[in-house]
Write a protein that holds these residues in place. Structure first.
Motif, PDB file in Angstrom:
ATOM      1  N   GLU A  62      43.598  24.117 -16.798  1.00  0.00           N
ATOM      2  CA  GLU A  62      43.583  23.832 -18.229  1.00  0.00           C
ATOM      3  C   GLU A  62      42.185  23.426 -18.687  1.00  0.00           C
ATOM      4  O   GLU A  62      41.572  22.534 -18.093  1.00  0.00           O
ATOM      5  N   ILE A  63      41.713  24.061 -19.744  1.00  0.00           N
ATOM      6  CA  ILE A  63      40.387  23.756 -20.283  1.00  0.00           C
ATOM      7  C   ILE A  63      40.379  22.354 -20.888  1.00  0.00           C
ATOM      8  O   ILE A  63      41.297  21.967 -21.609  1.00  0.00           O
ATOM      9  N   SER A  64      39.331  21.582 -20.568  1.00  0.00           N
ATOM     10  CA  SER A  64      39.145  20.241 -21.135  1.00  0.00           C
ATOM     11  C   SER A  64      37.649  19.991 -21.279  1.00  0.00           C
ATOM     12  O   SER A  64      36.844  20.917 -21.098  1.00  0.00           O
ATOM     13  N   GLU A  65      37.255  18.751 -21.574  1.00  0.00           N
ATOM     14  CA  GLU A  65      35.836  18.479 -21.821  1.00  0.00           C
ATOM     15  C   GLU A  65      34.917  18.928 -20.683  1.00  0.00           C
ATOM     16  O   GLU A  65      33.835  19.468 -20.944  1.00  0.00           O
ATOM     17  N   PRO A  66      35.279  18.739 -19.400  1.00  0.00           N
ATOM     18  CA  PRO A  66      34.386  19.213 -18.333  1.00  0.00           C
ATOM     19  C   PRO A  66      34.037  20.705 -18.452  1.00  0.00           C
ATOM     20  O   PRO A  66      32.933  21.114 -18.080  1.00  0.00           O
ATOM     21  N   THR A  67      34.951  21.508 -19.004  1.00  0.00           N
ATOM     22  CA  THR A  67      34.670  22.935 -19.195  1.00  0.00           C
ATOM     23  C   THR A  67      33.592  23.127 -20.257  1.00  0.00           C
ATOM     24  O   THR A  67      32.699  23.974 -20.105  1.00  0.00           O
ATOM     25  N   PHE A  68      33.634  22.319 -21.313  1.00  0.00           N
ATOM     26  CA  PHE A  68      32.611  22.380 -22.358  1.00  0.00           C
ATOM     27  C   PHE A  68      31.255  21.933 -21.815  1.00  0.00           C
ATOM     28  O   PHE A  68      30.221  22.500 -22.164  1.00  0.00           O
ATOM     29  N   VAL A  69      31.281  20.927 -20.945  1.00  0.00           N
ATOM     30  CA  VAL A  69      30.047  20.465 -20.297  1.00  0.00           C
ATOM     31  C   VAL A  69      29.467  21.590 -19.439  1.00  0.00           C
ATOM     32  O   VAL A  69      28.263  21.869 -19.491  1.00  0.00           O
ATOM     33  N   LYS A 119      17.706  18.789 -21.179  1.00  0.00           N
ATOM     34  CA  LYS A 119      18.939  18.466 -21.909  1.00  0.00           C
ATOM     35  C   LYS A 119      20.162  18.773 -21.056  1.00  0.00           C
ATOM     36  O   LYS A 119      21.134  18.004 -21.034  1.00  0.00           O
ATOM     37  N   GLY A 120      20.108  19.897 -20.356  1.00  0.00           N
ATOM     38  CA  GLY A 120      21.207  20.254 -19.469  1.00  0.00           C
ATOM     39  C   GLY A 120      21.401  19.222 -18.363  1.00  0.00           C
ATOM     40  O   GLY A 120      22.524  18.816 -18.050  1.00  0.00           O
ATOM     41  N   LEU A 121      20.277  18.777 -17.779  1.00  0.00           N
ATOM     42  CA  LEU A 121      20.341  17.763 -16.723  1.00  0.00           C
ATOM     43  C   LEU A 121      20.923  16.455 -17.271  1.00  0.00           C
ATOM     44  O   LEU A 121      21.783  15.836 -16.644  1.00  0.00           O
ATOM     45  N   LEU A 122      20.457  16.056 -18.447  1.00  0.00           N
ATOM     46  CA  LEU A 122      20.917  14.801 -19.049  1.00  0.00           C
ATOM     47  C   LEU A 122      22.410  14.831 -19.369  1.00  0.00           C
ATOM     48  O   LEU A 122      23.126  13.855 -19.133  1.00  0.00           O
ATOM     49  N   ILE A 123      22.883  15.961 -19.918  1.00  0.00           N
ATOM     50  CA  ILE A 123      24.306  16.074 -20.265  1.00  0.00           C
ATOM     51  C   ILE A 123      25.172  15.929 -19.019  1.00  0.00           C
ATOM     52  O   ILE A 123      26.177  15.213 -19.018  1.00  0.00           O
ATOM     53  N   SER A 124      24.778  16.599 -17.940  1.00  0.00           N
ATOM     54  CA  SER A 124      25.574  16.538 -16.716  1.00  0.00           C
ATOM     55  C   SER A 124      25.566  15.132 -16.113  1.00  0.00           C
ATOM     56  O   SER A 124      26.573  14.663 -15.577  1.00  0.00           O
ATOM     57  N   VAL A 125      24.427  14.427 -16.221  1.00  0.00           N
ATOM     58  CA  VAL A 125      24.343  13.053 -15.708  1.00  0.00           C
ATOM     59  C   VAL A 125      25.152  12.100 -16.587  1.00  0.00           C
ATOM     60  O   VAL A 125      25.900  11.250 -16.090  1.00  0.00           O
ATOM     61  N   GLU A 126      25.023  12.248 -17.924  1.00  0.00           N
ATOM     62  CA  GLU A 126      25.773  11.397 -18.855  1.00  0.00           C
ATOM     63  C   GLU A 126      27.281  11.523 -18.641  1.00  0.00           C
ATOM     64  O   GLU A 126      28.029  10.539 -18.736  1.00  0.00           O
ATOM     65  N   LYS A 127      27.728  12.755 -18.360  1.00  0.00           N
ATOM     66  CA  LYS A 127      29.159  12.987 -18.160  1.00  0.00           C
ATOM     67  C   LYS A 127      29.566  12.815 -16.697  1.00  0.00           C
ATOM     68  O   LYS A 127      30.708  13.076 -16.324  1.00  0.00           O
ATOM     69  N   LYS A 128      28.573  12.423 -15.857  1.00  0.00           N
ATOM     70  CA  LYS A 128      28.812  12.195 -14.423  1.00  0.00           C
ATOM     71  C   LYS A 128      29.374  13.442 -13.729  1.00  0.00           C
ATOM     72  O   LYS A 128      30.220  13.336 -12.836  1.00  0.00           O
ATOM     73  N   ARG A 129      28.870  14.610 -14.142  1.00  0.00           N
ATOM     74  CA  ARG A 129      29.291  15.862 -13.501  1.00  0.00           C
ATOM     75  C   ARG A 129      28.203  16.311 -12.517  1.00  0.00           C
ATOM     76  O   ARG A 129      27.551  17.324 -12.677  1.00  0.00           O
ATOM     77  N   TYR A 130      28.008  15.496 -11.477  1.00  0.00           N
ATOM     78  CA  TYR A 130      26.986  15.788 -10.477  1.00  0.00           C
ATOM     79  C   TYR A 130      27.326  17.037  -9.674  1.00  0.00           C
ATOM     80  O   TYR A 130      26.438  17.708  -9.157  1.00  0.00           O
ATOM     81  N   ASP A 131      28.638  17.330  -9.596  1.00  0.00           N
ATOM     82  CA  ASP A 131      29.074  18.538  -8.890  1.00  0.00           C
ATOM     83  C   ASP A 131      28.542  19.789  -9.593  1.00  0.00           C
ATOM     84  O   ASP A 131      28.002  20.705  -8.959  1.00  0.00           O
ATOM     85  N   MET A 132      28.654  19.821 -10.922  1.00  0.00           N
ATOM     86  CA  MET A 132      28.145  20.964 -11.687  1.00  0.00           C
ATOM     87  C   MET A 132      26.622  21.002 -11.672  1.00  0.00           C
ATOM     88  O   MET A 132      26.016  22.075 -11.620  1.00  0.00           O
ATOM     89  N   LEU A 133      26.014  19.815 -11.709  1.00  0.00           N
ATOM     90  CA  LEU A 133      24.552  19.733 -11.654  1.00  0.00           C
ATOM     91  C   LEU A 133      24.036  20.353 -10.356  1.00  0.00           C
ATOM     92  O   LEU A 133      23.022  21.062 -10.352  1.00  0.00           O
ATOM     93  N   GLU A 134      24.755  20.123  -9.269  1.00  0.00           N
ATOM     94  CA  GLU A 134      24.370  20.710  -7.978  1.00  0.00           C
ATOM     95  C   GLU A 134      24.465  22.234  -8.015  1.00  0.00           C
ATOM     96  O   GLU A 134      23.562  22.941  -7.557  1.00  0.00           O
ATOM     97  N   ILE A 135      25.554  22.740  -8.588  1.00  0.00           N
ATOM     98  CA  ILE A 135      25.749  24.191  -8.677  1.00  0.00           C
ATOM     99  C   ILE A 135      24.636  24.833  -9.504  1.00  0.00           C
ATOM    100  O   ILE A 135      24.032  25.828  -9.103  1.00  0.00           O
TER     101      ILE A 135
END
Length: 324
Positions: A62-69, A119-135
């Motif tokens: 299911e699509i949620s905010e992490p998908t938008f990030v 900006k991309g790096l900051l958004i992923s850090v702000e949302k704590k999506r380090y997994d996506m940042l790694e990818i």
């Protein structure tokens, strides 16, 4: 052939919300930067990459905010890479409009690209999506290495077929694989699913780039660039690589001499295009493209039937049959 608008149907509402979400994350209080970012936003392309993020997310959950990030991170990376590519290639136009480096200058274009990456790096850090940042960081590293490898090989015009596939895997396929992996990661923690979606993206990316290179030898007039543009820019792609492997040593020297030349006449460029056609370069490239297309389709076919699955199948077919 399906259009992107019909492929988008299962996630149409999400894509509309994404436009507003992305615009909010492209804001700046610096007047010059605000003007340039607005210019870039008004000339956004087909948004195939965010679309792929949303479709692969919906396929697996299911699509949620992490998908938008994930989609925002990918789109910022992709847009930054286009701005930087125009500087590297000294390109004056992008999608039929003047490039950022043409309207302002290369220094400003590089800084704008850097801003979008940050900006991309900051958004992923702000949302704590380090997994996506790694990818995505892995994709940026791969794209940079691929660009440098291509430049190194192009100096001597000694690109072999294995070099070509390595370069396009590191450049085009890396960003597409990041789309599909991040899309899946936004809805599941199952590593086998994420890896399967990454492989799906790699196969789409390779097929997509081969189609792009084939378009340069087709006189469709719809691509936004004249046929033979790669030849003008001394880019040796799969159709030409294969044709060069089929001809005599003397013919190969003659063709490479034309490609190497700083100034090429229209007749010489057309001669290289005819040569590629005569020695089966286009047919061979299309065959290779279809191999990767079919690999992508097999991965999607492992899923139960659904509207999203149909859209992803059509997405794959669209990328390999498009005329621009």
């Amino acid at each position: 052939m399906s259009t992107l608008s019909s492929i988008k149907k299962p996630v149409e509402k999400d894509m509309a919300e994404f436009e507003a979400y992305f615009s909010r994350n492209m804001r700046s209080e610096i007047p010059l930067l605000k003007i340039i970012l607005n210019y870039i936003l008004r000339r956004k392309g087909k948004q195939m990459r965010p679309l792929l993020v949303f479709l692969t997310a919906r396929l697996n959950g299911e699509i949620s905010e992490p998908t938008f990030v994930a989609a925002t991170l990918i789109e910022l990376l992709h847009t930054a890479s286009l701005v930087h590519d125009d500087v590297v290639d000294d390109a004056r136009e992008r999608r039929g409009a003047l490039s950022v480096n043409s309207l302002w200058n290369s220094k400003i274009a590089v800084l704008v690209g850097d801003y979008m990456l940050s900006k991309g790096l900051l958004i992923s850090v702000e949302k704590k999506r380090y997994d996506m940042l790694e990818i995505v960081s892995d994709a940026v590293k791969s794209m940079s290495e691929g660009e440098l490898l291509q430049l190194q090989k192009s100096w001597k015009l000694n690109i072999k077929e294995e070099d070509y596939f390595k370069i396009i895997s590191m450049k085009t396929a890396a960003i597409i694989a990041a789309c599909t992996a991040c899309g899946a990661r936004s809805v599941t923690e199952d590593l086998s699913v994420i890896q399967k979606m990454k492989e799906f993206g790699v196969n789409i990316g390779i097929a997509f780039q081969i189609r792009d290179d084939l378009l340069d030898y087709e006189a469709s007039g719809l691509t936004g660039k004249a046929p033979g543009n790669d030849i003008k820019e001394k880019k040796i792609t799969l159709p030409l690589i294969h044709a060069l492997e089929q001809c005599s040593y003397l013919k190969k020297r003659q063709i490479l001499s034309i490609v190497r030349s700083e100034k090429k006449s229209k007749a010489e460029i057309n001669g290289v295009i005819d040569f590629v056609s005569e020695f089966g370069g286009m047919q061979y490239a299309e065959l290779q493209m279809n191999i990767y297309r079919d690999k992508a389709l097999r991965i999607i076919d492992s899923y139960p039937d659904s509207e999203v699955k149909t859209s992803l199948r059509e997405f794959v077919l669209y990328t390999t049959s498009r005329d621009k």
